[in-house]
Scaffold this motif. Structure first.
Motif, PDB file in Angstrom:
ATOM      1  N   ASP A  76       0.873  -1.172   0.000  1.00  0.00           N
ATOM      2  CA  ASP A  76       0.000   0.000   0.000  1.00  0.00           C
ATOM      3  C   ASP A  76       0.915   1.227   0.000  1.00  0.00           C
ATOM      4  O   ASP A  76       1.661   1.448   0.947  1.00  0.00           O
ATOM      5  N   ALA A  77       0.868   2.022  -1.054  1.00  0.00           N
ATOM      6  CA  ALA A  77       1.787   3.158  -1.195  1.00  0.00           C
ATOM      7  C   ALA A  77       1.632   4.159  -0.059  1.00  0.00           C
ATOM      8  O   ALA A  77       2.617   4.737   0.411  1.00  0.00           O
ATOM      9  N   ASN A  78       0.407   4.380   0.396  1.00  0.00           N
ATOM     10  CA  ASN A  78       0.183   5.332   1.490  1.00  0.00           C
ATOM     11  C   ASN A  78       0.805   4.833   2.789  1.00  0.00           C
ATOM     12  O   ASN A  78       1.456   5.598   3.512  1.00  0.00           O
ATOM     13  N   LEU A  79       0.603   3.548   3.091  1.00  0.00           N
ATOM     14  CA  LEU A  79       1.217   2.966   4.285  1.00  0.00           C
ATOM     15  C   LEU A  79       2.735   2.954   4.150  1.00  0.00           C
ATOM     16  O   LEU A  79       3.450   3.245   5.121  1.00  0.00           O
ATOM     17  N   GLN A  80       3.218   2.632   2.962  1.00  0.00           N
ATOM     18  CA  GLN A  80       4.659   2.628   2.705  1.00  0.00           C
ATOM     19  C   GLN A  80       5.260   4.000   3.000  1.00  0.00           C
ATOM     20  O   GLN A  80       6.306   4.106   3.643  1.00  0.00           O
ATOM     21  N   TYR A  81       4.589   5.051   2.541  1.00  0.00           N
ATOM     22  CA  TYR A  81       5.083   6.411   2.753  1.00  0.00           C
ATOM     23  C   TYR A  81       5.139   6.748   4.245  1.00  0.00           C
ATOM     24  O   TYR A  81       6.143   7.284   4.735  1.00  0.00           O
ATOM     25  N   LYS A  82       4.070   6.436   4.981  1.00  0.00           N
ATOM     26  CA  LYS A  82       4.020   6.760   6.412  1.00  0.00           C
ATOM     27  C   LYS A  82       5.083   6.001   7.194  1.00  0.00           C
ATOM     28  O   LYS A  82       5.752   6.571   8.073  1.00  0.00           O
ATOM     29  N   LEU A  83       5.251   4.725   6.883  1.00  0.00           N
ATOM     30  CA  LEU A  83       6.242   3.924   7.610  1.00  0.00           C
ATOM     31  C   LEU A  83       7.666   4.334   7.239  1.00  0.00           C
ATOM     32  O   LEU A  83       8.574   4.253   8.087  1.00  0.00           O
ATOM     33  N   MET A 106      18.403   0.771   7.911  1.00  0.00           N
ATOM     34  CA  MET A 106      17.230   0.250   8.592  1.00  0.00           C
ATOM     35  C   MET A 106      16.355  -0.494   7.601  1.00  0.00           C
ATOM     36  O   MET A 106      16.274  -0.125   6.423  1.00  0.00           O
ATOM     37  N   MET A 107      15.725  -1.564   8.048  1.00  0.00           N
ATOM     38  CA  MET A 107      14.754  -2.267   7.227  1.00  0.00           C
ATOM     39  C   MET A 107      13.500  -2.549   8.043  1.00  0.00           C
ATOM     40  O   MET A 107      13.559  -2.742   9.250  1.00  0.00           O
ATOM     41  N   LEU A 108      12.364  -2.521   7.347  1.00  0.00           N
ATOM     42  CA  LEU A 108      11.080  -2.691   8.019  1.00  0.00           C
ATOM     43  C   LEU A 108      10.108  -3.335   7.036  1.00  0.00           C
ATOM     44  O   LEU A 108       9.989  -2.900   5.893  1.00  0.00           O
ATOM     45  N   ILE A 109       9.440  -4.378   7.484  1.00  0.00           N
ATOM     46  CA  ILE A 109       8.433  -5.048   6.658  1.00  0.00           C
ATOM     47  C   ILE A 109       7.140  -5.141   7.448  1.00  0.00           C
ATOM     48  O   ILE A 109       7.135  -5.581   8.604  1.00  0.00           O
ATOM     49  N   ALA A 110       6.035  -4.718   6.829  1.00  0.00           N
ATOM     50  CA  ALA A 110       4.712  -4.837   7.441  1.00  0.00           C
ATOM     51  C   ALA A 110       3.897  -5.813   6.604  1.00  0.00           C
ATOM     52  O   ALA A 110       3.842  -5.697   5.372  1.00  0.00           O
ATOM     53  N   ALA A 111       3.278  -6.796   7.275  1.00  0.00           N
ATOM     54  CA  ALA A 111       2.511  -7.821   6.563  1.00  0.00           C
ATOM     55  C   ALA A 111       1.116  -7.947   7.138  1.00  0.00           C
ATOM     56  O   ALA A 111       0.866  -7.607   8.305  1.00  0.00           O
ATOM     57  N   ASP A 112       0.192  -8.405   6.323  1.00  0.00           N
ATOM     58  CA  ASP A 112      -1.174  -8.697   6.768  1.00  0.00           C
ATOM     59  C   ASP A 112      -1.132 -10.005   7.541  1.00  0.00           C
ATOM     60  O   ASP A 112      -0.764 -11.051   6.990  1.00  0.00           O
ATOM     61  N   ALA A 113      -1.489  -9.964   8.807  1.00  0.00           N
ATOM     62  CA  ALA A 113      -1.394 -11.146   9.668  1.00  0.00           C
ATOM     63  C   ALA A 113      -2.318 -12.271   9.216  1.00  0.00           C
ATOM     64  O   ALA A 113      -2.074 -13.443   9.523  1.00  0.00           O
ATOM     65  N   LYS A 114      -3.373 -11.938   8.474  1.00  0.00           N
ATOM     66  CA  LYS A 114      -4.350 -12.951   8.075  1.00  0.00           C
ATOM     67  C   LYS A 114      -3.904 -13.763   6.853  1.00  0.00           C
ATOM     68  O   LYS A 114      -4.161 -14.962   6.782  1.00  0.00           O
ATOM     69  N   ASN A 115      -3.256 -13.110   5.892  1.00  0.00           N
ATOM     70  CA  ASN A 115      -2.889 -13.843   4.676  1.00  0.00           C
ATOM     71  C   ASN A 115      -1.412 -13.733   4.300  1.00  0.00           C
ATOM     72  O   ASN A 115      -0.979 -14.323   3.309  1.00  0.00           O
ATOM     73  N   GLY A 116      -0.643 -13.000   5.092  1.00  0.00           N
ATOM     74  CA  GLY A 116       0.793 -12.891   4.838  1.00  0.00           C
ATOM     75  C   GLY A 116       1.186 -11.940   3.729  1.00  0.00           C
ATOM     76  O   GLY A 116       2.369 -11.853   3.384  1.00  0.00           O
ATOM     77  N   GLU A 117       0.258 -11.186   3.147  1.00  0.00           N
ATOM     78  CA  GLU A 117       0.592 -10.239   2.094  1.00  0.00           C
ATOM     79  C   GLU A 117       1.471  -9.115   2.644  1.00  0.00           C
ATOM     80  O   GLU A 117       1.205  -8.587   3.713  1.00  0.00           O
ATOM     81  N   ILE A 118       2.515  -8.773   1.897  1.00  0.00           N
ATOM     82  CA  ILE A 118       3.430  -7.707   2.302  1.00  0.00           C
ATOM     83  C   ILE A 118       2.788  -6.361   1.991  1.00  0.00           C
ATOM     84  O   ILE A 118       2.514  -6.051   0.830  1.00  0.00           O
ATOM     85  N   LEU A 119       2.557  -5.561   3.018  1.00  0.00           N
ATOM     86  CA  LEU A 119       1.911  -4.265   2.860  1.00  0.00           C
ATOM     87  C   LEU A 119       2.920  -3.126   2.767  1.00  0.00           C
ATOM     88  O   LEU A 119       2.604  -2.064   2.227  1.00  0.00           O
TER      89      LEU A 119
END
Length: 331
Positions: free
Chosen positions: A198-205, A221-234
């Motif tokens: 999600d480009a908006n979430l990517q920008y904020k993070l 620094m590295m940071l990965i955010a994923a959807d806990a339900k299906n594992g999609e990288i957000l």
């Protein structure tokens, strides 16, 4: 026929002429009655598809760039020419003059490579109006990255030959731009690639990550955010990052895809998963308390004792407090 012409020679010549006329008539008739074959037009070049986020926001878009060249010895008034074209080229007149003078005997020299479509249109208008027929333009395929450095290592970049060299641009090359030799290429033109981020979430993070780097004086620094339900990288973050529109000026550190290339052991970050599983299975409740006396000890079947030390003696803690203090004894 007074004897001037030889009768046999004349008959032979007429026979040859007659055969030639018959051949021409037969060939004409054959061409006249042959069905006209349809003209097969050459297939248009396969356009490169776009890279977009999960909501369709463009992150990489096809465009054209232009290399601008000139034949120096045909430029009569170099000073006037340099003044006329310096604006669209974004160059100083003196720099253009220096290129022309240093290559005065050359039949061709580039003034500037990879100018934008907008700059090309402005420059072409000037050169046409001034009659500068010795200016040449080479169109090359290119990319515009609307979000500049956003998720740059993930998206990757494209070379001057129109092929991806890193990231999604490289790994999805066959989808973004099928080979023109492929018989199914026409059906595959402009096939876009949708990312899960999600480009908006990517920008904020990324903003949070940059602030963290500044306050901690970290080198990367590295940071990965994923959807806990299906594992999609957000969100997929690796800092420092490069501006993809100026990738040739990027440092080595800005091009490193750290989440993919560097090993990392999360450690205490995974304590939250331990608590989540226990809560989901009904093994613990929010108000349950656990004693931290500074060390967790357990003897396994082989008789060996496993000891995990905590950084402090926290006393009685709930699961929430154990997460707060990252207690090794409780978790």
């Amino acid at each position: 026929m007074n004897g001037f012409f030889n009768k046999k020679a004349l008959i032979g010549m007429l026979a040859v002429f007659g055969i030639f006329v018959i051949y021409v008539l037969v060939l004409y008739a054959k061409l006249a009655f042959t069905p006209v074959s349809s003209i097969v037009s050459s297939a248009p070049p396969v356009q490169r598809g776009s890279i977009v986020d999960r909501n369709g926001k463009p992150l990489a878009v096809q465009t054209n760039f232009y290399h601008v060249g000139v034949t120096p010895h045909l430029v009569r008034n170099k000073a006037q020419f340099a003044d006329d074209v310096s604006g669209p080229l974004g160059m100083e007149s003196s720099d253009i003059m220096r290129i022309l003078e240093q290559n005065s005997a050359a039949s061709f020299v580039y003034l500037k490579k990879k100018i934008t479509q907008t700059a090309y249109a402005e420059l072409k208008k000037i050169t046409d109006a001034k009659g500068y027929v010795y200016v040449n333009y080479d169109r090359i395929p290119g990319r515009i990255y609307p979000e500049n450095a956003l998720a740059s290592q993930l998206i990757g970049y494209m070379g001057d030959d129109g092929k991806g060299l890193a990231g999604i641009e490289y790994s999805m090359q066959s989808y973004l731009q099928p080979s023109e030799k492929d018989e199914n290429a026409k059906e595959s033109q402009e096939k876009n690639v949708y990312l899960t981020i999600d480009a908006n979430l990517q920008y904020k993070l990324e903003e949070i990550a940059r602030d963290t780097m500044r306050t901690t004086q970290a080198e990367s620094m590295m940071l990965i955010a994923a959807d806990a339900k299906n594992g999609e990288i957000l969100s997929y973050i690796s800092l420092p990052s490069a501006n993809l529109n100026e990738y040739s000026y990027a440092s080595v550190a800005e091009t490193v895809d750290r989440p993919a290339m560097e090993a990392y052991e999360p450690g205490s970050v995974f304590k939250i998963f331990t608590v989540s599983v226990a809560c989901d299975q009904g093994l613990i409740r929010q108000d349950d308390s656990f004693l931290c006396d500074g060390m967790y000890e357990r003897r396994i079947k082989g008789g060996e004792a496993v000891r995990i030390k905590c950084l402090d003696r926290h006393g009685w803690l709930t699961a929430r407090d154990a997460l707060k203090y990252s207690c090794n004894d409780v978790l």
